[in-house]
Design a protein around this motif. Structure first.
Motif, PDB file in Angstrom:
ATOM      1  N   GLY A   1       5.770   6.201 -12.318  1.00  0.00           N
ATOM      2  CA  GLY A   1       6.977   7.021 -12.275  1.00  0.00           C
ATOM      3  C   GLY A   1       7.810   6.740 -11.046  1.00  0.00           C
ATOM      4  N   ALA A   2       8.768   7.632 -10.783  1.00  0.00           N
ATOM      5  CA  ALA A   2       9.648   7.475  -9.626  1.00  0.00           C
ATOM      6  C   ALA A   2      10.286   8.813  -9.279  1.00  0.00           C
ATOM      7  CB  ALA A   2      10.735   6.440  -9.894  1.00  0.00           C
ATOM      8  N   LEU A   3      10.580   8.961  -8.007  1.00  0.00           N
ATOM      9  CA  LEU A   3      11.305  10.116  -7.486  1.00  0.00           C
ATOM     10  C   LEU A   3      12.532   9.588  -6.752  1.00  0.00           C
ATOM     11  CD1 LEU A   3      10.001  13.219  -5.650  1.00  0.00           C
ATOM     12  CD2 LEU A   3      11.602  11.730  -4.458  1.00  0.00           C
ATOM     13  N   ALA A   4      13.676  10.275  -6.896  1.00  0.00           N
ATOM     14  CA  ALA A   4      14.898   9.818  -6.236  1.00  0.00           C
ATOM     15  C   ALA A   4      15.720  11.002  -5.762  1.00  0.00           C
ATOM     16  CB  ALA A   4      15.728   8.946  -7.184  1.00  0.00           C
ATOM     17  N   ASN A   5      16.409  10.827  -4.632  1.00  0.00           N
ATOM     18  CA  ASN A   5      17.349  11.841  -4.162  1.00  0.00           C
ATOM     19  C   ASN A   5      18.408  11.188  -3.281  1.00  0.00           C
ATOM     20  OD1 ASN A   5      16.694  12.082  -1.185  1.00  0.00           O
ATOM     21  ND2 ASN A   5      14.675  12.610  -2.013  1.00  0.00           N
TER      22      ASN A   5
ATOM     23  N   VAL B   1      14.564   6.372  -2.930  1.00  0.00           N
ATOM     24  CA  VAL B   1      13.918   6.156  -4.228  1.00  0.00           C
ATOM     25  C   VAL B   1      12.458   5.807  -3.955  1.00  0.00           C
ATOM     26  CG1 VAL B   1      13.872   4.813  -6.356  1.00  0.00           C
ATOM     27  CG2 VAL B   1      16.064   5.314  -5.247  1.00  0.00           C
ATOM     28  N   GLN B   2      11.543   6.563  -4.564  1.00  0.00           N
ATOM     29  CA  GLN B   2      10.118   6.309  -4.366  1.00  0.00           C
ATOM     30  C   GLN B   2       9.435   6.046  -5.709  1.00  0.00           C
ATOM     31  OE1 GLN B   2       7.855   9.435  -2.492  1.00  0.00           O
ATOM     32  NE2 GLN B   2       6.194   8.061  -1.957  1.00  0.00           N
ATOM     33  N   PRO B   3       9.344   4.765  -6.120  1.00  0.00           N
ATOM     34  CA  PRO B   3       8.556   4.450  -7.315  1.00  0.00           C
ATOM     35  C   PRO B   3       7.070   4.571  -6.978  1.00  0.00           C
ATOM     36  CG  PRO B   3       9.329   2.443  -6.280  1.00  0.00           C
ATOM     37  CD  PRO B   3       9.921   3.570  -5.495  1.00  0.00           C
ATOM     38  N   PHE B   4       6.254   4.900  -7.960  1.00  0.00           N
ATOM     39  CA  PHE B   4       4.819   4.970  -7.716  1.00  0.00           C
ATOM     40  C   PHE B   4       4.051   4.511  -8.944  1.00  0.00           C
ATOM     41  CE2 PHE B   4       6.441   9.253  -8.696  1.00  0.00           C
ATOM     42  CZ  PHE B   4       5.788   9.536  -9.874  1.00  0.00           C
ATOM     43  N   ILE B   5       2.913   3.867  -8.673  1.00  0.00           N
ATOM     44  CA  ILE B   5       1.996   3.448  -9.726  1.00  0.00           C
ATOM     45  C   ILE B   5       0.579   3.667  -9.211  1.00  0.00           C
ATOM     46  CG2 ILE B   5       2.172   1.035  -8.963  1.00  0.00           C
ATOM     47  CD1 ILE B   5       1.595   0.257 -11.917  1.00  0.00           C
TER      48      ILE B   5
ATOM     49  N   PRO C   1       6.001   2.837  -2.449  1.00  0.00           N
ATOM     50  CA  PRO C   1       6.932   2.509  -1.359  1.00  0.00           C
ATOM     51  C   PRO C   1       8.138   3.438  -1.370  1.00  0.00           C
ATOM     52  CG  PRO C   1       7.179   0.947  -3.144  1.00  0.00           C
ATOM     53  CD  PRO C   1       5.983   1.790  -3.486  1.00  0.00           C
ATOM     54  N   VAL C   2       8.646   3.749  -0.184  1.00  0.00           N
ATOM     55  CA  VAL C   2       9.845   4.576  -0.050  1.00  0.00           C
ATOM     56  C   VAL C   2      11.032   3.651   0.221  1.00  0.00           C
ATOM     57  CG1 VAL C   2      10.970   6.429   1.222  1.00  0.00           C
ATOM     58  CG2 VAL C   2       8.502   6.516   0.827  1.00  0.00           C
ATOM     59  N   VAL C   3      11.840   3.430  -0.811  1.00  0.00           N
ATOM     60  CA  VAL C   3      13.023   2.571  -0.722  1.00  0.00           C
ATOM     61  C   VAL C   3      14.210   3.437  -0.307  1.00  0.00           C
ATOM     62  CG1 VAL C   3      14.553   1.012  -1.987  1.00  0.00           C
ATOM     63  CG2 VAL C   3      12.098   1.080  -2.522  1.00  0.00           C
ATOM     64  N   THR C   4      14.943   3.006   0.725  1.00  0.00           N
ATOM     65  CA  THR C   4      16.079   3.790   1.202  1.00  0.00           C
ATOM     66  C   THR C   4      17.334   2.928   1.275  1.00  0.00           C
ATOM     67  OG1 THR C   4      15.552   3.340   3.528  1.00  0.00           O
ATOM     68  CG2 THR C   4      14.617   5.333   2.556  1.00  0.00           C
ATOM     69  N   ALA C   5      18.476   3.600   1.149  1.00  0.00           N
ATOM     70  CA  ALA C   5      19.781   2.953   1.340  1.00  0.00           C
ATOM     71  C   ALA C   5      20.632   3.864   2.208  1.00  0.00           C
ATOM     72  CB  ALA C   5      20.468   2.699   0.003  1.00  0.00           C
TER      73      ALA C   5
END
Length: 215
Positions: free
Chosen positions: A85-89, A108-112, A126-130
């Motif tokens: 899944g993934a979480l985003a804000n 955006v934090q995808p997870f498996i 991983p915590v992906v940021t922009a």
């Protein structure tokens, strides 16, 4: 009054040390997130709600100095031992230290996860940021993962995990590597009826493994 949409709440309070010419070590900003999601079980679960950033950093280098808020969404799919899944804000400031840079940040934090026996699991989240206001490279994209385990201290369920990431995309002043250590004390919903409690145990195990809480 009963509702088909239970509430969820996560907190993130990072302990961090930036790799810059001016270094500091301490606690970052608190990032609580509230979710509203369907209560009926299914293979796919989703939720939405507000997220906030509170200026609680112990050093100005470790936080934004801003009160900020924005929308958050999460979705996850469970099949056998797999959870994906993934979480985003995205958050924007509405008050705070005017001398600090303005904030407009996507996370955006995808997870498996793959679950083994005895509470062990392999994970990558991983915590992906922009940083939309940054000059130059706006994105930070980590690659990596780790392991974790669910266990009990007495009657208290606990989730512990460790992960390491290489920042494949980063700003010039950003760190090349990051490490994340997590310890969660879990408070799953249960019933006094043994049968219902047994059915709920897998649910809190799955929820803990993909939780975005960090400490």
């Amino acid at each position: 009054m009963e509702s088909d949409h239970p509430h969820g709440l996560t907190f993130r309070l990072p302990a961090t040390s930036p790799q810059t010419s001016d270094a500091a070590f301490g606690l970052g900003d608190i990032n609580p997130t509230f979710f509203l999601s369907p209560s009926r079980p299914s293979a796919f679960t989703w939720g939405f709600g507000p997220t906030f950033s509170l200026p609680t950093a112990t050093d100005r280098l470790l936080g934004s100095g801003k009160w900020a808020a924005g929308p958050a969404v999460v979705g996850l799919y469970q099949s056998g031992p797999w959870v994906v899944g993934a979480l985003a804000n995205n958050i924007w400031p509405f008050s705070g230290d005017q001398s600090q840079p303005e904030m407009n940040r996507l996370t955006v934090q995808p997870f498996i996860n793959y679950n083994f026996d005895d509470g062990w699991y392999a994970t990558s989240s991983p915590v992906v940021t922009a940083d939309w206001n940054a000059r130059g490279e706006k994105w930070t994209v980590p690659v990596g993962g780790g392991f974790g385990r669910l266990f009990r201290i007495g009657s208290q369920p606990v989730n512990a995990q460790a992960q390491a990431f290489y920042n494949a995309v980063r700003a010039d002043e950003g760190p090349k590597w990051t490490a994340r250590f997590q310890l969660q004390f879990l408070f799953p919903r249960y019933s006094v009826e043994r049968g219902v409690e047994r059915r709920l145990k897998p649910a809190w195990r799955q929820a803990a493994r993909q939780s975005p809480c960090r400490s």
